[in-house]
Structures are given as C-alpha cells and as structure tokens.
Design an enzyme around this catalytic site. Structure first.
Site, PDB file in Angstrom:
ATOM      1  N   ARG A  93       0.842  -1.206   0.000  1.00 18.11           N
ATOM      2  CA  ARG A  93       0.000   0.000   0.000  1.00 18.11           C
ATOM      3  C   ARG A  93       0.879   1.258   0.000  1.00 18.11           C
ATOM      4  NH1 ARG A  93      -4.811   1.958   4.214  1.00 18.11           N
ATOM      5  NH2 ARG A  93      -4.927   4.084   3.393  1.00 18.11           N
ATOM      6  N   ASN A 147     -10.903  -4.361  -0.701  1.00 16.80           N
ATOM      7  CA  ASN A 147     -10.676  -3.267  -1.649  1.00 16.80           C
ATOM      8  C   ASN A 147      -9.695  -3.676  -2.748  1.00 16.80           C
ATOM      9  OD1 ASN A 147     -12.267  -1.015  -0.968  1.00 16.80           O
ATOM     10  ND2 ASN A 147     -11.052  -0.669   0.870  1.00 16.80           N
ATOM     11  N   CYS A 169     -19.380  -2.196   0.610  1.00 13.63           N
ATOM     12  CA  CYS A 169     -18.427  -1.203   1.082  1.00 13.63           C
ATOM     13  C   CYS A 169     -19.035  -0.477   2.272  1.00 13.63           C
ATOM     14  CB  CYS A 169     -18.107  -0.208  -0.032  1.00 13.63           C
ATOM     15  SG  CYS A 169     -16.997   1.134   0.489  1.00 13.63           S
ATOM     16  N   ASP A 170     -18.205  -0.182   3.276  1.00 15.17           N
ATOM     17  CA  ASP A 170     -18.722   0.471   4.475  1.00 15.17           C
ATOM     18  C   ASP A 170     -18.570   1.990   4.447  1.00 15.17           C
ATOM     19  OD1 ASP A 170     -16.056   1.011   5.097  1.00 15.17           O
ATOM     20  OD2 ASP A 170     -15.876  -0.709   6.420  1.00 15.17           O
ATOM     21  N   TYR A 264     -14.861  10.256  -1.467  1.00 13.23           N
ATOM     22  CA  TYR A 264     -13.752   9.863  -2.340  1.00 13.23           C
ATOM     23  C   TYR A 264     -13.730  10.642  -3.655  1.00 13.23           C
ATOM     24  CZ  TYR A 264     -12.182   5.939   0.516  1.00 13.23           C
ATOM     25  OH  TYR A 264     -11.661   5.182   1.522  1.00 13.23           O
ATOM     26  N   ARG A 284      -0.740   7.993   3.936  1.00 13.76           N
ATOM     27  CA  ARG A 284      -1.761   7.333   4.771  1.00 13.76           C
ATOM     28  C   ARG A 284      -1.287   5.941   5.236  1.00 13.76           C
ATOM     29  NH1 ARG A 284      -5.220   7.194   8.467  1.00 13.76           N
ATOM     30  NH2 ARG A 284      -6.777   5.583   8.281  1.00 13.76           N
TER      31      ARG A 284
END
Length: 441
Positions: A93, A147, A169-170, A264, A284
């Site tokens: 990531r 994801n 998706c939350d 987003y 992040r």
C-alpha cells in the site's frame, strides 16, 4: 434458532478484532456456532487469533473457534465467508501511494494508479477464496468487502458470474452515520436513502426519515459549511487525513448542490489539491502502520500476555454491523434495503448495463434485487462512464496480461494528467509488483 458457521478470510487484519466484537454483540440477532479465521500469513494471524480466542472464551465459550492457513479446514462447513484481504499488506500500500506521488499524481489506496495497482493484486486473491468456498462449502455466501471493491466486483462479474458473492463497502455507512448525527437521529437506519454511482464514486439524491420527511436540506446546509465533519463522527475514520477528507466534501458538494457526494470524489475532482496537501514521504499507509497497526497488535499481545481481555481497548466496529445486517438478510430473508455493488442491468437507465454500480437493493435469501434509479444527470453519467471504463480495462489487463490495456486504464483515470505520466507510473508499478501481478506483455 439456527446457528451459523463463519470464516473471516483475512484473519490477521487489524479490523478482525472489531468484527469479532461486533459479531458477539449481535449474537441475539445472528447466532454463531463456529467462527474460523483464514489467512496465508500464519504469524500475523496467530497474534490476532490468540487474542480473539481469549475474547470468545470470556464472552461466548460455546462458539467453536479455529484459526488456520489450510483452505480445506477453513472453508469446510461454513455458511458465510467474510472476506477482507489485503494482498501485499501495508508495505505494498505504501508503494501504491508513494509511486504516483513521485509523479505529482494522487497516491491513494483505491483511487487512481494506486487503486489500479492494488486491484491487480486483489483479483487473484479474491478468486482464490471464491474457489475455496465453492469447493468446500458450495452453499455458502461470500460477503466481500476487500478493496478496491469496484475492480474486485468487476472481476467477479467477469470471471465468477454465477458465484454467490456480494460485494459491499462500508464507506457510505460511515458517511450516513455522520448524516444521522447532523439531523439528530440515533442511527443511520432511521433514514431511507437513494444513492447511485460506482464504489467510492457516488451521490445521494434523496434522504428522508421513516415518516418521509426530507432530510436533505438540513444535511446540505451542514455540508456547505463543514463538509461531513461532525462532533462525534464514527470510530474508524479518526486520523487527521480523514478529517481533511470529510471537510473537503463541501467543495465537492458545490459542483452539484442537488446531490450529496461520497467523500472519495475529492480525489477525482480535486486531484491537484490532494497532491499539494500530500506528504510524499509520509502517506496514509505510514499513518496506519504507525497508528492502527501498532495499537491493534500491541493490544492483542497484552491480551495474550494477561490471558484476559478484560478492560482491553478493542472496540466494536459499528460500521461492520452492516455485514451482520447483510448476513441476516440472506439467512432470514429479511428483505432489508441495503447499498450493494451489483451489475447495473438497467437499474440506472442511461448507463452501461454491465457496469458494476453501487445502488440500493432489497436483499433476501436469493441475494440482492436492485432498486430502479431511472436516468441520472449528464455530469454524473460522464464521470461514471470514464471511471467504469478504467475498472473494466484493469480487469481485461489482468485477464489478458495486457500492458497496453493497463496503460490505457491509468491514462483514462481522471487523476492522471497525461499518457506519458501514466506510462512512467505504470513502469514503476510493474517493477514494484513483480511478485503479485500477472506478467504483462
């Protein structure tokens, strides 16, 4: 009442303890006879599993528990697979975020080139889990919240079209929790919403309370001034970078004040702002590794050391109650209305029928029944057509091993300024993902 067997795929995730606590908190509504963890990283999973086993022994010793790296053990005799995997973990990531940022392009885990890179890693992992489920528990349902959900959902549509997979998706749940707070409701479940878009790429067009009163004006008034920043918020999105994301929603809202946006959208509509406000050396991913990772694994080790979870700092992931609601809808045919990522099939009248859209569905034992949205405005339609093409090209690139199509996907992303920049980023991402992506030619 029937009791269910569940496997959490991604048992070593930092989100797993919160999901376990959420499941325990809902045993009256969704009883469990067996809970299993599955992960391909034994060492990581063992720490989380040992702590969770202590929690289970203290709160529900009747539930059979097993943590394993053996697919047959994990997926045999299960009713539901709850999948939240991260192929390549946080080390990858970090590269997803930092490689695009080197080129002054948005570095984000699900949006732009970083999301595309993550998607190319996730497709194989998700398909593997579906295949294990179908081999060992063919009647089970998979609730997938891995994801990047949009790319994963398109891959399951193309490559496992008949599988019992629900892609969820939350993020909208987290935003709706804030909306409920804005209008003074106890819970987001007291609201009826109409929402349309793609995953991490959508808009609320109507929000009412259970009596039919329009809640949009009050929420819009708040968003116009504060975005989605609230006094309490939700317990998952707490870091400073999230606060900026919730605040930036006010600028996204200004583009179309007839709707309320998913947070987003800032990455696609204000990519220059995002890059200018990003720390290229500390993204992040670093925040999560230094924060959530250390806290969760530190707490797990304390529980193991004390052999007790009393006064532990793990908390219920309230947003994850969405997963229980979905499982209950399937198990008990509750016909609950929920946001899911499903094949459009005409639900959005003027949009690609094969696009995987995020819209309200009525969910029962046979799965989701999408609610008709009708026609959507040209602005949203144009944005969605560009983005759905990115998602389709990524999946085609994975299937065909096509460099060309992946380059096209990155070039088409609204976060990327030119085909030259797209190519430079792609070449670096290929180098970084040699262990994870199919070979591209």
């Amino acid at each position: 009442m029937e009791k269910f067997s569940i496997v959490i795929s991604g048992g070593g995730s930092t989100f797993t303890p919160g999901i376990v606590l959420m499941l325990l908190d809902n045993l009256d509504k969704f009883p469990i006879r067996k809970l299993k963890f599955y992960d391909n990283d034994k060492e990581r999973q063992d720490t989380i599993a040992q702590a969770c086993e202590i929690i289970l022994n203290e709160q529900a010793p009747e539930i059979e528990f097993l943590a394993t790296v053996d697919p047959k053990e994990a997926f045999t005799d299960v009713d539901f697979v709850m999948a939240h995997i991260r192929v390549g973990k946080y080390a990858m990531r970090e590269l997803d975020e930092k490689i695009p940022l080197k080129h002054n392009v948005v570095g984000q885990e699900t949006c732009g080139p970083g999301g595309i890179a993550y998607g190319m890693r996730s497709i194989g992992g998700i398909l593997e889990i579906i295949d294990y489920m179908e081999e060992y528990s063919p009647n089970a349902w998979m609730l997938n919240y891995s994801n990047p959900a949009a790319i994963v959902a398109e891959a399951t549509r193309r490559l496992r079209p008949n599988s019992k997979v629900l892609n969820i998706c939350d993020m909208p749940v987290g935003i709706e929790t804030r909306m409920a707070e804005i209008v003074g409701l106890e819970s987001r479940k007291e609201m009826n919403v109409r929402y349309y878009g793609l995953n991490h790429f959508g808009w609320w067009s109507s929000i009412t309370d259970q009596e039919g009163n329009d809640l949009m004006p009050k929420i819009k008034e708040h968003v116009q001034e504060y975005g989605y920043v609230t006094d309490i918020g939700d317990d998952q999105h707490v870091d400073k970078s999230w606060n900026d994301t919730f605040l930036k929603a006010r600028d996204v809202y200004e583009l179309d004040p007839t709707t309320l946006p998913n947070t987003y959208l800032k990455y696609y509509l204000f990519p220059d702002y995002v890059v200018n406000h990003s720390d290229k050396e500390h993204t992040r991913a670093n925040e999560v590794m230094e924060g959530r990772e250390k806290v969760v694994f530190g707490e797990a080790k304390k529980i193991i050391e004390k052999q007790s979870a009393k006064n532990c700092k793990f908390h219920i992931d309230e947003h994850a109650s969405y997963i229980v609601d979905l499982a209950r809808a399937i198990a008990y045919n509750t016909q609950e209305r929920m946001l899911l990522i499903v094949e459009n099939n005409g639900a959005i009248e003027n949009f690609d029928s094969t696009g995987m859209v995020e819209i309200p569905c009525i969910v029962g034992s046979n799965g989701p029944e999408p609610i008709s949205i009708g026609k959507i405005p040209q602005f949203q339609k144009g944005l969605m057509e560009q983005q759905v093409s990115v998602e389709k090209l990524v999946v085609e690139a994975w299937i065909e091993g096509s460099y060309q199509k992946l380059w096209q996907a990155i070039t088409l992303s609204k976060t990327v300024p030119s085909a030259k920049v797209a190519k430079d980023i792609l070449d670096e991402l290929i180098e970084a993902n040699q262990k994870f992506w199919p070979k591209l030619g």
